[in-house]
Design an enzyme around this catalytic site. Structure first.
Site, PDB file in Angstrom:
ATOM      1  N   GLU A 310     -38.683  46.048  86.052  1.00  0.00           N
ATOM      2  CA  GLU A 310     -39.493  46.015  84.833  1.00  0.00           C
ATOM      3  C   GLU A 310     -40.561  44.925  84.881  1.00  0.00           C
ATOM      4  O   GLU A 310     -40.716  44.137  83.950  1.00  0.00           O
ATOM      5  CB  GLU A 310     -38.591  45.837  83.602  1.00  0.00           C
ATOM      6  CG  GLU A 310     -37.633  47.013  83.416  1.00  0.00           C
ATOM      7  CD  GLU A 310     -36.853  46.981  82.108  1.00  0.00           C
ATOM      8  OE1 GLU A 310     -36.645  45.891  81.561  1.00  0.00           O
ATOM      9  OE2 GLU A 310     -36.464  48.065  81.651  1.00  0.00           O
ATOM     10  N   ASP A 384     -28.881  52.234  80.484  1.00  0.00           N
ATOM     11  CA  ASP A 384     -29.284  51.005  79.793  1.00  0.00           C
ATOM     12  C   ASP A 384     -28.640  50.908  78.412  1.00  0.00           C
ATOM     13  O   ASP A 384     -29.315  51.151  77.402  1.00  0.00           O
ATOM     14  CB  ASP A 384     -30.817  50.976  79.657  1.00  0.00           C
ATOM     15  CG  ASP A 384     -31.334  49.659  79.117  1.00  0.00           C
ATOM     16  OD1 ASP A 384     -30.560  48.689  79.108  1.00  0.00           O
ATOM     17  OD2 ASP A 384     -32.506  49.610  78.699  1.00  0.00           O
ATOM     18  N   GLU A 412     -29.310  46.845  70.518  1.00  0.00           N
ATOM     19  CA  GLU A 412     -30.637  47.393  70.805  1.00  0.00           C
ATOM     20  C   GLU A 412     -30.719  48.903  70.556  1.00  0.00           C
ATOM     21  O   GLU A 412     -31.661  49.382  69.922  1.00  0.00           O
ATOM     22  CB  GLU A 412     -31.014  47.079  72.256  1.00  0.00           C
ATOM     23  CG  GLU A 412     -32.316  47.731  72.684  1.00  0.00           C
ATOM     24  CD  GLU A 412     -32.698  47.426  74.134  1.00  0.00           C
ATOM     25  OE1 GLU A 412     -31.969  46.685  74.806  1.00  0.00           O
ATOM     26  OE2 GLU A 412     -33.749  47.940  74.570  1.00  0.00           O
TER      27      GLU A 412
HETATM   28  C1  GCV Z   1     -34.659  41.895  78.923  1.00  0.00           C
HETATM   29  C2  GCV Z   1     -33.846  47.060  78.606  1.00  0.00           C
HETATM   30  C3  GCV Z   1     -34.396  46.356  77.414  1.00  0.00           C
HETATM   31  C4  GCV Z   1     -35.287  45.202  77.835  1.00  0.00           C
HETATM   32  C5  GCV Z   1     -34.455  44.269  78.723  1.00  0.00           C
HETATM   33  C6  GCV Z   1     -33.947  45.067  79.907  1.00  0.00           C
HETATM   34  C7  GCV Z   1     -33.061  44.238  80.814  1.00  0.00           C
HETATM   35  O1  GCV Z   1     -34.848  47.710  79.310  1.00  0.00           O
HETATM   36  O2  GCV Z   1     -35.104  47.279  76.628  1.00  0.00           O
HETATM   37  O3  GCV Z   1     -35.735  44.547  76.698  1.00  0.00           O
HETATM   38  O4  GCV Z   1     -35.214  43.174  79.150  1.00  0.00           O
HETATM   39  O5  GCV Z   1     -33.184  46.150  79.443  1.00  0.00           O
HETATM   40  O6  GCV Z   1     -31.864  44.342  80.677  1.00  0.00           O
HETATM   41  O7  GCV Z   1     -33.573  43.515  81.651  1.00  0.00           O
END
Ligand code: GCV
Length: 692
Positions: A310, A384, A412
């Site tokens: 990411e 996720d 989340e």
């Molecule tokens: C910290 C998901 C979340 C992101 C998070 C990522 C991760 O994609 O939406 O906000 O980033 O997981 O665990 O690194």
């Protein structure tokens, strides 16, 4: 006249103070220590505990203060501290090093050998005196034992014949903060970061001490202070001094600090030309940095790393592997006993078009290549933190590597701080899943506690979301997930019902009607959330970016795997992601009995059907319903459950303080509206394709 004013002023101050003290804003969490309401139990406790004995006057202060205030409040009478157990009713607390009595009892084998990190609690008769002993080898164990005793009393359990020996099953029990240095929290729904970075190190937020207490009370022994989407600044002298100030507050509570690091820190902070982990200058940079950190924080825990994921940089940019990166850091931390937690949250679609397969494909070839002080940190499921996922196939697939599990406490994808969703049943489902890695019974819990593969380090982390809202978690009931995380990290075999029962009694009331009502609300809340968001194995239908509410038609212009349509693949032929042997083959990443079970449409449990299969809309399930009918039923069933929770809650109006009652009531209303939205939007969208 002046005297009257002064009197009035002081009375007002007192009133404000006591109102503040009595404010039912959730700040006290499960550590309320309200007077024991059952008169029989109160009498028992008062007669069994009259004095608190701390033989060593220098015993760690948090313990002394916690026990004195906790016991005095629970018993509604002062419990004085003495230095010897001269009479009946003494509660003796300590380690063999600071308590001659405990040392003697061990010597005389009146106490069995104390477990490392754990504690023992015994009620006994000694020379005609009735005593309760809380003993451990280390101060942290004494803390855990003391909190356990307080928990027994908060939940009104008998303490007449105590014979308890406990040790944590998992070694590292961490809260991972995704706190940014600007005070915001990624995926946090409870205000801003409690670290107050700008004020540190000069001024430390007094809340941090209460945060440490709460964590110690559930056995948490480590905190990662900053977001895995890290910034290099965290490793500057300035921020290390701030980190050290936080570490000083956490230390007496048996908690170590850890930091998330950014891979390119040597380049950003000291202008190195590369961050290649095999480059000599880069290795020296990290070794020097480790030395600097341990000079300030001798018990620093280690580094957490999100690499090449990411947008975060990683060793792959230099043609190196995850193991090359982790080992370079592990080498720098090793002299000081630090560890690396290298995350397996990677999904480079050039490796495989099915995101669920990527981490396995990247990491399993590296098994056996990681240094002894490096963990690979694996999310519970392969995508996720979805409302429901099968366990991550990496569990059981890297026998030579200690795998640390990462769960998400912050909600989340499960309604954030608006929805009452008790997540312990979700975590239990994963922990109790059989990987079959070493034959039947090789549960995920046994992989992560190290027992299945004989690892001597083990760990689990929860993404915290804790913020500076008065109630810490935004929703009062999200506190239960924090509590459950700690309790399961201590002992993954605890049931979610038992954990809920403890939490309810400590947080709300010991009244059987309240315990029963809240317990039943919580028990089905996770399955209900799965039903109204992503039933039958659907996943990732949440609104773009913020992930609150439904958006099943979302298509990301650049990345398929950030689109809802990538996951549900609804078309006129049917719905679901075909991960069977003839589809993406993701099911083959599991061991044989699961490959067959989950790989066939006939035997795959309905809960995972659309995770592993693309089925026609008229496919019949075991219960005789078509997939399309069952989908609609489950969306409705989920929303109806939330309506039921609203009614159950209303019936508790006279049993719960007005402040928390109203807060939860309003959130349940919002949750219901949102569940109805899911129930309306998703079936309406899928209805375009469905043919009944
Ligand atoms: C910290 C998901 C979340 C992101 C998070 C990522 C991760 O994609 O939406 O906000 O980033 O997981 O665990 O690194």
């Amino acid at each position: 006249m002046r005297f009257r004013h002064t009197l009035l002023y002081h009375s007002l101050i007192l009133l404000c103070l006591s109102a503040d003290l009595m404010a039912e804003d959730g700040y006290r969490l499960w550590l309320r220590y309200d007077k024991v309401s059952d008169p029989v139990m109160l009498e028992q406790y008062r007669s069994r505990i009259t004095h608190l004995v701390l033989e060593d006057p220098n015993a760690p202060w948090p313990l002394k203060e916690e026990l004195r205030t906790g016991l005095s409040a629970l018993l509604d009478k002062p419990v004085p501290i003495t230095s010897n157990a001269a009479q009946s009713g003494c509660l003796v607390v300590g380690t063999p090093a600071d308590s001659p009595l405990i040392a003697a009892l061990l010597e005389q084998q009146e106490l069995e050998p104390l477990p490392d990190e754990g504690f023992c609690i015994r009620s006994m008769k000694k020379d005609g005196r009735s005593l309760i002993i809380v003993a451990a080898n280390e101060p942290a164990g004494v803390l855990y034992g003391a909190f356990h005793l307080l928990r027994l009393m908060q939940t009104q359990q008998p303490i007449e014949n105590l014979s308890i020996l406990q040790r944590p099953r998992i070694g590292r029990r961490l809260m991972d903060h995704w706190d940014n240095l600007d005070g915001t929290i990624e995926r946090g729904y409870a205000g801003r970061s409690i670290w107050n970075w700008p004020d540190l190190p000069g001024k430390v937020n007094p809340r941090i001490k209460d945060y440490a207490r709460a964590n110690a009370s559930i056995g948490v022994n480590g905190i990662v202070l900053n977001n895995v989407n890290s910034r290099a600044e965290i490793l500057t002298q300035e921020y290390l001094a701030k980190t050290a100030a936080v570490a000083d507050v956490l230390r007496p509570w048996g908690i170590k600090v850890y930091l998330s690091i950014k891979w390119t820190s040597p380049m950003e902070l000291d202008k190195l030309s590369t961050a290649d982990p095999l480059d000599a200058a880069v290795r020296t940079w990290w070794q020097t940095k480790a030395k600097e950190i341990y000079t300030l924080i001798p018990d620093f825990g280690g580094f957490l790393v999100k690499a090449y994921s990411e947008g975060q940089p990683g060793p792959q940019q230099y043609g190196r592997t995850h193991a090359d990166g982790a080992n370079m850091l592990a080498e720098a931390l090793k002299p000081y006993g630090g560890i690396v937690m290298w995350r397996a949250f990677v999904y480079d679609l050039s490796i495989d078009a099915d995101r669920a397969k990527c981490a396995y494909l990247e990491f399993t070839p590296l098994d056996g290549k990681f240094a002894a002080n490096a963990f690979v940190q694996v999310k519970n499921g392969p995508i996720d933190f979805q409302p429901r996922e099968p366990f991550n196939p990496l569990f059981g697939a890297m026998p030579q590597t200690p795998l640390m599990m990462e769960l998400q406490i912050t909600q989340e994808y499960t309604g954030q701080a608006m929805h009452l969703v008790y997540l312990a049943p979700q975590w239990k489902e994963v922990l109790d899943s059989d990987t079959y890695a070493k034959g039947p019974g090789t549960t995920v819990a046994r992989i992560i506690d190290g027992s299945a593969e004989g690892h001597c380090i083990s760990g689990i982390a929860g993404v915290s979301g804790i913020g500076d809202d008065r109630n810490w978690t935004g929703h009062h009931f999200s506190q239960a997930n924090w509590y459950a995380f700690g309790r399961l990290a201590w002992d993954p075999s605890l049931s979610s019902e038992q954990i809920a029962d403890e939490w309810i009694r400590m947080t709300w009331s010991n009244d059987p009607r309240v315990v029963q009502t809240i317990g039943s609300m919580m028990a089905g809340s996770w399955e209900a959330c799965v039903d109204y968001m992503t039933p039958l194995g659907l996943h990732h239908l949440m609104a773009e970016g913020h992930h609150y509410g439904p958006q099943p038609d979302y298509v990301h212009s650049a990345r398929h795997d950030w689109s809802s349509t990538y996951y549900h693949k609804a078309d006129r032929a049917g719905i679901g992601f075909d991960r069977s042997q003839t589809g993406s083959g993701a099911v083959l990443q599991y061991k044989p009995p699961l490959q067959q079970l989950w790989g066939s449409v006939e035997t795959c449990p309905p809960e995972l059907l659309l995770w592993f299969h693309h089925v026609p809309w008229d496919h019949r399930l075991q219960n005789g319903q078509t997939v399309w009918q069952e989908l609609q039923n489950r969306y409705s069933r989920g929303a109806a459950y939330v309506d039921g929770m609203r009614n159950e809650w209303l019936a508790l109006k006279n049993d719960i303080d007005a402040e928390r009652f109203e807060h939860v009531k309003n959130r349940l209303d919002e949750q219901y509206n949102n569940a109805v939205q899911w129930r309306n939007v998703c079936p309406a969208y899928f209805g375009q394709f469905a043919q009944d």
